[in-house]
Enzyme design. Structure first.
Site, PDB file in Angstrom:
ATOM      1  N   CYS A 112       0.837  -1.193   0.000  1.00  0.00           N
ATOM      2  CA  CYS A 112       0.000   0.000   0.000  1.00  0.00           C
ATOM      3  C   CYS A 112       0.881   1.255   0.000  1.00  0.00           C
ATOM      4  CB  CYS A 112      -0.977  -0.044   1.172  1.00  0.00           C
ATOM      5  SG  CYS A 112      -2.373   1.108   0.995  1.00  0.00           S
ATOM      6  N   HIS A 158      -3.622  -5.631   1.169  1.00  0.00           N
ATOM      7  CA  HIS A 158      -2.953  -5.925   2.442  1.00  0.00           C
ATOM      8  C   HIS A 158      -3.015  -7.409   2.799  1.00  0.00           C
ATOM      9  CE1 HIS A 158      -2.327  -1.754   3.879  1.00  0.00           C
ATOM     10  NE2 HIS A 158      -3.392  -1.490   3.153  1.00  0.00           N
ATOM     11  N   GLU A 209      -1.195  -8.872   4.925  1.00  0.00           N
ATOM     12  CA  GLU A 209      -0.934  -9.008   6.366  1.00  0.00           C
ATOM     13  C   GLU A 209      -2.206  -8.949   7.201  1.00  0.00           C
ATOM     14  OE1 GLU A 209      -0.778  -4.506   5.735  1.00  0.00           O
ATOM     15  OE2 GLU A 209      -0.374  -6.344   4.586  1.00  0.00           O
TER      16      GLU A 209
END
Length: 235
Positions: free
Chosen positions: A86, A203, A205
């Site tokens: 990002c 994302h 994660e």
């Protein structure tokens, strides 16, 4: 795997990234303030998401001038791995670690929603634990995620197989509707020529534990942890 996470003023995804890295490797990553320049001993440097410097000027433009960036370039030149997610991806293109630019979303609106990504190649440390063509889910949260590059750069990325992830429908079909931010050729993530630098907008994660709503992002970090083994016994 010895990983470090770079922290700029305004970054807010470093803790999510730390959780994902520690779950995969069993080792806490090192937090690196952006004025630090010693990256010795790290296998992986991560630039996480957020709003570095409040996204003033252009997203990532101010962070790209921070002292740590020269050290990241040197780390990459030594063959080290770098992951930017990002705002991290935005910083990487501003620092010319990867080609192209991240423009305002085609809708001119901030997008916060899940998207689907197709894994375009698996012979990289970032994607080795996926299957080629596999479709994964990942959250997106950005206002400037519209990837753009000139035709010559795009043709080179495609020809050299440097597109890592592409926005698709859940069944893997590439459509304009799946490409919420308007990225050229539905590109969600790209690799460096040596395939040791990855930048992507969504994302992974944020999906590494069932309690987060899924684990589609976990294989990315597990693949890195398996490939980048520090303190390996001498042969």
């Amino acid at each position: 795997m010895k990983a470090g996470i770079v922290v700029f003023p305004g970054i807010n995804r470093e803790r999510d990234m730390a959780i994902a890295l520690e779950r995969a490797s069993g080792r806490k990553p090192r937090m690196i303030w952006h004025r630090e320049t010693d990256l010795q001993g790290l296998d992986l440097v991560v630039i996480p998401g957020g709003f570095s410097y409040g996204d003033y000027l252009r997203c990532g433009a101010m962070a790209a001038q921070s002292p740590v960036m020269d050290s990241i370039r040197a780390h990459a030149a030594r063959g080290g791995h770098v992951l930017g997610v990002c705002n991290g991806f935005q910083i990487m293109v501003e620092a010319q670690l990867l080609p192209g630019a991240l423009l305002r979303n085609a809708s001119l609106r901030f997008l916060s929603m899940d998207c689907h990504l197709r894994v375009e190649r698996t012979d990289t440390d970032f994607t080795a634990h996926y299957q080629r063509g596999q479709v994964i889910r990942a959250p997106m949260a950005h206002g400037d995620g519209n990837y753009f590059a000139d035709d010559a750069t795009l043709d080179r990325l495609e020809g050299e197989g440097l597109v890592a992830f592409r926005y698709v429908e859940p069944d893997g079909t590439v459509t304009p509707a799946a490409n919420r931010n308007g990225s050229v050729r539905n590109i969600a993530g790209i690799l460096s020529p040596n395939r040791r630098i990855l930048g992507l907008m969504p994302h992974p994660e944020d999906l590494v534990d069932p309690l987060m709503g899924g684990t589609d992002g976990a294989p990315l970090f597990e693949g890195l942890a398996a490939s980048l083994v520090s303190d390996r016994p001498a042969a």
